[in-house]
Design a protein around this motif. Structure first.
Motif, short mmCIF file in Angstrom:
data_model
loop_
_atom_site.label_atom_id
_atom_site.label_comp_id
_atom_site.label_asym_id
_atom_site.label_seq_id
_atom_site.Cartn_x
_atom_site.Cartn_y
_atom_site.Cartn_z
N TYR A 155 32.22 36.67 52.21
CA TYR A 155 33.52 37.32 52.35
C TYR A 155 34.14 36.89 53.69
O TYR A 155 33.43 36.79 54.69
CB TYR A 155 33.32 38.84 52.33
CG TYR A 155 34.58 39.65 52.19
CD1 TYR A 155 35.05 40.03 50.93
CD2 TYR A 155 35.29 40.05 53.31
CE1 TYR A 155 36.19 40.79 50.80
CE2 TYR A 155 36.44 40.81 53.19
CZ TYR A 155 36.89 41.17 51.93
OH TYR A 155 38.03 41.92 51.81
N PRO A 156 35.46 36.55 53.76
CA PRO A 156 36.49 36.72 52.74
C PRO A 156 36.79 35.46 51.93
O PRO A 156 37.87 35.35 51.34
CB PRO A 156 37.71 37.10 53.58
CG PRO A 156 37.55 36.24 54.81
CD PRO A 156 36.07 36.18 55.06
N LEU A 157 35.88 34.47 51.94
CA LEU A 157 36.09 33.30 51.10
C LEU A 157 36.15 33.73 49.63
O LEU A 157 35.69 34.81 49.27
CB LEU A 157 34.96 32.29 51.31
CG LEU A 157 34.81 31.70 52.72
CD1 LEU A 157 33.60 30.77 52.76
CD2 LEU A 157 36.07 30.98 53.15
N ASP A 158 36.69 32.85 48.80
CA ASP A 158 36.85 33.21 47.39
C ASP A 158 35.51 33.61 46.76
O ASP A 158 35.44 34.57 45.98
CB ASP A 158 37.46 32.05 46.61
CG ASP A 158 38.91 31.82 46.98
OD1 ASP A 158 39.52 32.72 47.57
OD2 ASP A 158 39.43 30.73 46.68
N GLY A 159 34.45 32.88 47.10
CA GLY A 159 33.14 33.20 46.54
C GLY A 159 32.69 34.59 46.92
O GLY A 159 32.12 35.32 46.09
N GLY A 160 32.95 35.00 48.16
CA GLY A 160 32.59 36.33 48.61
C GLY A 160 33.40 37.40 47.91
O GLY A 160 32.88 38.48 47.58
N GLN A 161 34.69 37.12 47.67
CA GLN A 161 35.53 38.10 46.98
C GLN A 161 35.21 38.17 45.49
O GLN A 161 35.33 39.23 44.88
CB GLN A 161 37.00 37.75 47.21
CG GLN A 161 37.43 37.85 48.66
CD GLN A 161 38.93 37.86 48.81
OE1 GLN A 161 39.61 38.72 48.28
NE2 GLN A 161 39.46 36.89 49.55
N ILE A 162 34.80 37.04 44.92
CA ILE A 162 34.36 37.06 43.53
C ILE A 162 33.07 37.87 43.40
O ILE A 162 32.91 38.67 42.47
CB ILE A 162 34.15 35.61 43.01
CG1 ILE A 162 35.51 34.92 42.84
CG2 ILE A 162 33.38 35.61 41.69
CD1 ILE A 162 35.42 33.45 42.51
N LEU A 163 32.15 37.68 44.35
CA LEU A 163 30.92 38.47 44.36
C LEU A 163 31.25 39.95 44.46
O LEU A 163 30.67 40.78 43.74
CB LEU A 163 30.05 38.05 45.54
CG LEU A 163 28.79 38.89 45.80
CD1 LEU A 163 27.83 38.79 44.61
CD2 LEU A 163 28.10 38.45 47.09
N ARG A 164 32.20 40.30 45.34
CA ARG A 164 32.59 41.70 45.48
C ARG A 164 33.15 42.25 44.17
O ARG A 164 32.83 43.37 43.75
CB ARG A 164 33.63 41.81 46.59
CG ARG A 164 34.05 43.27 46.93
CD ARG A 164 35.22 43.72 46.08
NE ARG A 164 35.44 45.15 46.19
CZ ARG A 164 36.51 45.70 46.76
NH1 ARG A 164 37.44 44.91 47.30
NH2 ARG A 164 36.67 47.00 46.78
N SER A 165 33.99 41.45 43.49
CA SER A 165 34.60 41.90 42.23
C SER A 165 33.54 42.14 41.16
O SER A 165 33.62 43.11 40.39
CB SER A 165 35.62 40.87 41.75
OG SER A 165 36.65 40.69 42.70
#
Length: 297
Positions: A155-165
């Motif tokens: 987070y906040p890279l896209d991969g981190g936000q996808i993981l969060r989602s």
């Protein structure tokens, strides 16, 4: 990374989305093109390569923005900076909507890969010039590196936000953000080490942005956890997500700025008397009339 439009110049507007370019982009462009001197027979190819990076990043950010709008969110601004871009998206607070808004950006890079790969192989088989071949190879590498880097689960890279989602479906809104930001803080510290190893100022700036974003996300997660533990209004539940609203002054009047508990005043601001026909759920973001809110079950 810039926050908002500070230090940026407006380039254009497309589909209601304003695109801004941060001033540091020009500085980085000069250094980058000088570093690539000798890669082509003419400096014009270096300029074209860097402009292509600009276009690839811009398409990536439009992927985020348009996907966010598709699920009913707000996305009106994109800011481009030297090592990437920021699409200021505000999807509805639902895991599926957030997941699609974030995943659409990397999917643009995935869609570009076969295009660049095909052109690269055509340049070999058809005997195009050495400059064209190297240029297409550079585009392929740029797109691939951006895709891989953005998909890091930090987070906040896209991969981190996808993981969060994805975690949101299982852990809920607050806990998923808490887990993602803690992982992001660890990744940010590791990235600082990488920046020192590479002796890169730009990587250091990116690491600092990652850490600041994670810290802000962590505080937001703790606030969400606090709100989740608040007492709830009995006799009301969101028609969409069935969550009972918290007791407290969490709704703000757009006319006078007064915060109030809309369920105690039945949608009327106690200070200026403004009547609100819709009451927005703090959990899922859906706005419904007061009459549609009813007891759970």
């Amino acid at each position: 990374m810039p926050t908002g439009r500070q230090g940026s110049v407006r380039l254009f507007q497309f589909a209601g989305i304003e695109v801004f370019l941060h001033w540091s982009w020009f500085v980085f462009a000069v250094f980058e093109m000088r570093a690539r001197t000798g890669s082509y027979s003419s400096p014009s190819w270096n300029v074209l390569e860097y402009l292509s990076l600009f276009v690839i990043v811009l398409l990536h950010e439009f992927g985020h923005s348009l996907a966010c709008r598709q699920v009913g969110g707000r996305a009106n601004q994109i800011v481009l900076w030297p090592l990437g871009g920021v699409a200021y998206v505000d999807p509805p607070p639902r895991p599926g909507a957030t997941l699609w808004s974030i995943a659409a950006g990397p999917l643009v890079n995935v869609a570009l890969l076969p295009v660049f790969l095909t052109l690269f192989y055509l340049s070999e088989s058809l005997g195009w010039s050495h400059d064209v071949h190297d240029f297409l190879q550079a585009l392929l590498v740029i797109d691939g590196v951006l895709l891989v880097f953005n998909m890091l689960p930090v987070y906040p890279l896209d991969g981190g936000q996808i993981l969060r989602s994805l975690l949101w479906f299982v852990l809920g809104r607050a806990r998923s953000l808490l887990v993602a930001t803690v992982i992001g803080l660890i990744g940010g510290v590791a990235f600082i080490g990488f920046a020192l190893w590479q002796r890169s100022v730009w990587y250091g700036v990116m690491a600092a942005y990652m850490l600041m974003s994670c810290w802000g996300g962590l505080k937001h997660a703790l606030e969400l956890s606090r709100v989740a533990k608040l007492p709830r209004h009995v006799g009301y539940a969101c028609p969409a997500c069935k969550t009972a609203p918290p007791i407290g002054e969490f709704w703000k009047c757009g006319n006078c700025g007064r915060s109030f508990d809309t369920f105690q005043t039945h949608g009327v601001c106690p200070q200026c008397g403004m009547q609100y026909p819709l009451t927005r759920c703090m959990e899922c973001g859906e706005g419904r009339s007061m009459g549609e809110w009813s007891a759970p079950g």
